[in-house]
Write a protein that holds these residues in place. Structure first.
Motif, PDB file in Angstrom:
ATOM      1  N   THR A 112       0.837  -1.205   0.000  1.00  0.00           N
ATOM      2  CA  THR A 112       0.000   0.000   0.000  1.00  0.00           C
ATOM      3  C   THR A 112       0.870   1.252   0.000  1.00  0.00           C
ATOM      4  N   ALA A 113       1.900   1.253   0.840  1.00  0.00           N
ATOM      5  CA  ALA A 113       2.800   2.413   0.928  1.00  0.00           C
ATOM      6  C   ALA A 113       3.576   2.599  -0.376  1.00  0.00           C
ATOM      7  N   ALA A 114       4.035   1.491  -0.954  1.00  0.00           N
ATOM      8  CA  ALA A 114       4.813   1.569  -2.200  1.00  0.00           C
ATOM      9  C   ALA A 114       3.937   2.073  -3.355  1.00  0.00           C
ATOM     10  N   LEU A 115       2.692   1.611  -3.389  1.00  0.00           N
ATOM     11  CA  LEU A 115       1.789   2.056  -4.458  1.00  0.00           C
ATOM     12  C   LEU A 115       1.471   3.548  -4.328  1.00  0.00           C
ATOM     13  N   GLU A 116       1.390   3.991  -3.087  1.00  0.00           N
ATOM     14  CA  GLU A 116       1.136   5.420  -2.852  1.00  0.00           C
ATOM     15  C   GLU A 116       2.341   6.246  -3.337  1.00  0.00           C
ATOM     16  N   ALA A 117       3.535   5.765  -3.022  1.00  0.00           N
ATOM     17  CA  ALA A 117       4.752   6.468  -3.469  1.00  0.00           C
ATOM     18  C   ALA A 117       4.872   6.422  -4.989  1.00  0.00           C
ATOM     19  N   GLN A 118       4.487   5.283  -5.568  1.00  0.00           N
ATOM     20  CA  GLN A 118       4.578   5.119  -7.023  1.00  0.00           C
ATOM     21  C   GLN A 118       3.774   6.189  -7.758  1.00  0.00           C
ATOM     22  N   GLN A 119       2.688   6.601  -7.152  1.00  0.00           N
ATOM     23  CA  GLN A 119       1.867   7.644  -7.784  1.00  0.00           C
ATOM     24  C   GLN A 119       2.620   8.964  -7.916  1.00  0.00           C
ATOM     25  N   VAL A 153       7.897   3.491 -10.592  1.00  0.00           N
ATOM     26  CA  VAL A 153       8.240   2.478  -9.591  1.00  0.00           C
ATOM     27  C   VAL A 153       8.023   3.056  -8.198  1.00  0.00           C
ATOM     28  N   GLY A 154       7.545   2.201  -7.319  1.00  0.00           N
ATOM     29  CA  GLY A 154       7.405   2.580  -5.916  1.00  0.00           C
ATOM     30  C   GLY A 154       8.145   1.586  -5.049  1.00  0.00           C
ATOM     31  N   ALA A 155       8.686   2.068  -3.935  1.00  0.00           N
ATOM     32  CA  ALA A 155       9.389   1.189  -2.995  1.00  0.00           C
ATOM     33  C   ALA A 155       8.987   1.560  -1.579  1.00  0.00           C
ATOM     34  N   ALA A 156       8.938   0.556  -0.730  1.00  0.00           N
ATOM     35  CA  ALA A 156       8.662   0.800   0.686  1.00  0.00           C
ATOM     36  C   ALA A 156       9.669  -0.007   1.502  1.00  0.00           C
ATOM     37  N   LEU A 157      10.389   0.712   2.331  1.00  0.00           N
ATOM     38  CA  LEU A 157      11.474   0.135   3.132  1.00  0.00           C
ATOM     39  C   LEU A 157      11.011   0.039   4.577  1.00  0.00           C
ATOM     40  N   LEU A 158      11.160  -1.150   5.158  1.00  0.00           N
ATOM     41  CA  LEU A 158      10.782  -1.344   6.560  1.00  0.00           C
ATOM     42  C   LEU A 158      12.026  -1.251   7.422  1.00  0.00           C
ATOM     43  N   THR A 159      12.023  -0.324   8.366  1.00  0.00           N
ATOM     44  CA  THR A 159      13.188  -0.151   9.235  1.00  0.00           C
ATOM     45  C   THR A 159      13.108  -1.142  10.395  1.00  0.00           C
ATOM     46  N   ALA A 160      14.254  -1.329  11.068  1.00  0.00           N
ATOM     47  CA  ALA A 160      14.306  -2.275  12.181  1.00  0.00           C
ATOM     48  C   ALA A 160      13.354  -1.868  13.297  1.00  0.00           C
ATOM     49  N   ASP A 161      13.063  -0.583  13.417  1.00  0.00           N
ATOM     50  CA  ASP A 161      12.141  -0.155  14.472  1.00  0.00           C
ATOM     51  C   ASP A 161      10.697  -0.021  13.970  1.00  0.00           C
ATOM     52  N   ALA A 164      16.120  14.998 -17.389  1.00  0.00           N
ATOM     53  CA  ALA A 164      16.421  15.170 -18.809  1.00  0.00           C
ATOM     54  C   ALA A 164      17.849  14.712 -19.103  1.00  0.00           C
ATOM     55  N   SER A 165      18.729  14.839 -18.142  1.00  0.00           N
ATOM     56  CA  SER A 165      20.058  14.248 -18.234  1.00  0.00           C
ATOM     57  C   SER A 165      19.924  12.835 -17.673  1.00  0.00           C
ATOM     58  N   TYR A 166      19.644  11.890 -18.539  1.00  0.00           N
ATOM     59  CA  TYR A 166      19.221  10.544 -18.130  1.00  0.00           C
ATOM     60  C   TYR A 166      20.010   9.902 -16.985  1.00  0.00           C
ATOM     61  N   PRO A 167      21.358   9.965 -17.024  1.00  0.00           N
ATOM     62  CA  PRO A 167      22.098   9.257 -15.955  1.00  0.00           C
ATOM     63  C   PRO A 167      21.844   9.805 -14.551  1.00  0.00           C
ATOM     64  N   LEU A 168      21.250  10.965 -14.453  1.00  0.00           N
ATOM     65  CA  LEU A 168      21.000  11.539 -13.130  1.00  0.00           C
ATOM     66  C   LEU A 168      19.729  11.018 -12.477  1.00  0.00           C
ATOM     67  N   ALA A 169      19.023  10.161 -13.155  1.00  0.00           N
ATOM     68  CA  ALA A 169      17.811   9.580 -12.565  1.00  0.00           C
ATOM     69  C   ALA A 169      18.170   8.776 -11.324  1.00  0.00           C
ATOM     70  N   CYS A 170      17.218   8.639 -10.437  1.00  0.00           N
ATOM     71  CA  CYS A 170      17.453   7.812  -9.244  1.00  0.00           C
ATOM     72  C   CYS A 170      16.249   6.896  -9.028  1.00  0.00           C
ATOM     73  N   CYS A 171      16.561   5.630  -8.731  1.00  0.00           N
ATOM     74  CA  CYS A 171      15.532   4.606  -8.569  1.00  0.00           C
ATOM     75  C   CYS A 171      14.735   4.800  -7.272  1.00  0.00           C
ATOM     76  N   ALA A 172      13.571   4.203  -7.246  1.00  0.00           N
ATOM     77  CA  ALA A 172      12.694   4.263  -6.076  1.00  0.00           C
ATOM     78  C   ALA A 172      13.364   3.669  -4.831  1.00  0.00           C
ATOM     79  N   GLU A 173      14.046   2.544  -5.009  1.00  0.00           N
ATOM     80  CA  GLU A 173      14.663   1.874  -3.864  1.00  0.00           C
ATOM     81  C   GLU A 173      15.743   2.752  -3.244  1.00  0.00           C
ATOM     82  N   ARG A 174      16.570   3.332  -4.108  1.00  0.00           N
ATOM     83  CA  ARG A 174      17.645   4.191  -3.587  1.00  0.00           C
ATOM     84  C   ARG A 174      17.073   5.438  -2.929  1.00  0.00           C
ATOM     85  N   ASN A 175      16.047   6.002  -3.518  1.00  0.00           N
ATOM     86  CA  ASN A 175      15.438   7.178  -2.894  1.00  0.00           C
ATOM     87  C   ASN A 175      14.871   6.831  -1.516  1.00  0.00           C
ATOM     88  N   ALA A 176      14.318   5.634  -1.390  1.00  0.00           N
ATOM     89  CA  ALA A 176      13.798   5.215  -0.077  1.00  0.00           C
ATOM     90  C   ALA A 176      14.940   5.075   0.931  1.00  0.00           C
TER      91      ALA A 176
END
Ligand SMILES: [Zn+2]
Length: 133
Positions: A7-14, A25-33, A45-57
């Motif tokens: 649910t959280a990942a789908l919300e982020a994906q929007q 793409v959406g990602a949801a990371l669960l922390t130890a706490d 627009a400078s393609y290599p500067l894109a960042c994936c959902a997982e890394r952003n999380a």
């Protein structure tokens, strides 16, 4: 827990910013706490500067003081299960092992859960740095 992560990942994906690939793409990371930190992909627009959902999380979680993660769920735009790219696997490995959950948005396919160490065996880590200079 995976339903909550989905649910959280789908919300982020929007919020994904993917005007070039159209591949949101959406990602949801669960922390130890027990907190859920989300991310979406952000293209440029400078393609290599894109960042994936997982890394952003991960980067967002670290900025909020988290260093220990137990699970990350990633969801793509289509019916296929998608896995984190090599770069994201490396970034995730920096913080230790965790389970990677590959899910799809409709819930018709069972999510696939794979330990990160199976996706990135022999990851480059801090020990490798000592073999340099
Ligand atoms: Zn990636």
């Amino acid at each position: 827990m995976d339903e909550e992560l989905l649910t959280a990942a789908l919300e982020a994906q929007q919020n994904a910013y993917a005007p070039y690939s159209g591949f949101a793409v959406g990602a949801a990371l669960l922390t130890a706490d027990g907190q859920i930190i989300t991310g979406c992909n952000v293209e440029n627009a400078s393609y290599p500067l894109a960042c994936c959902a997982e890394r952003n999380a991960v980067y967002r979680a670290v900025a909020q003081g988290h260093r220990q993660f137990v699970r990350i769920l990633v969801v793509g735009p289509g019916p296929a299960l998608i896995s984190p790219c090599g770069g994201c696997r490396q970034v995730l490995a920096e913080f230790g092992d965790l389970d990677v959950v590959m899910a799809e948005r409709t819930g018709t396919q069972e999510p696939k859960v794979v330990p990160l160490h199976d996706l990135l065996p022999m990851a480059f880590d801090r020990k490798d740095l000592s073999h340099g200079v």
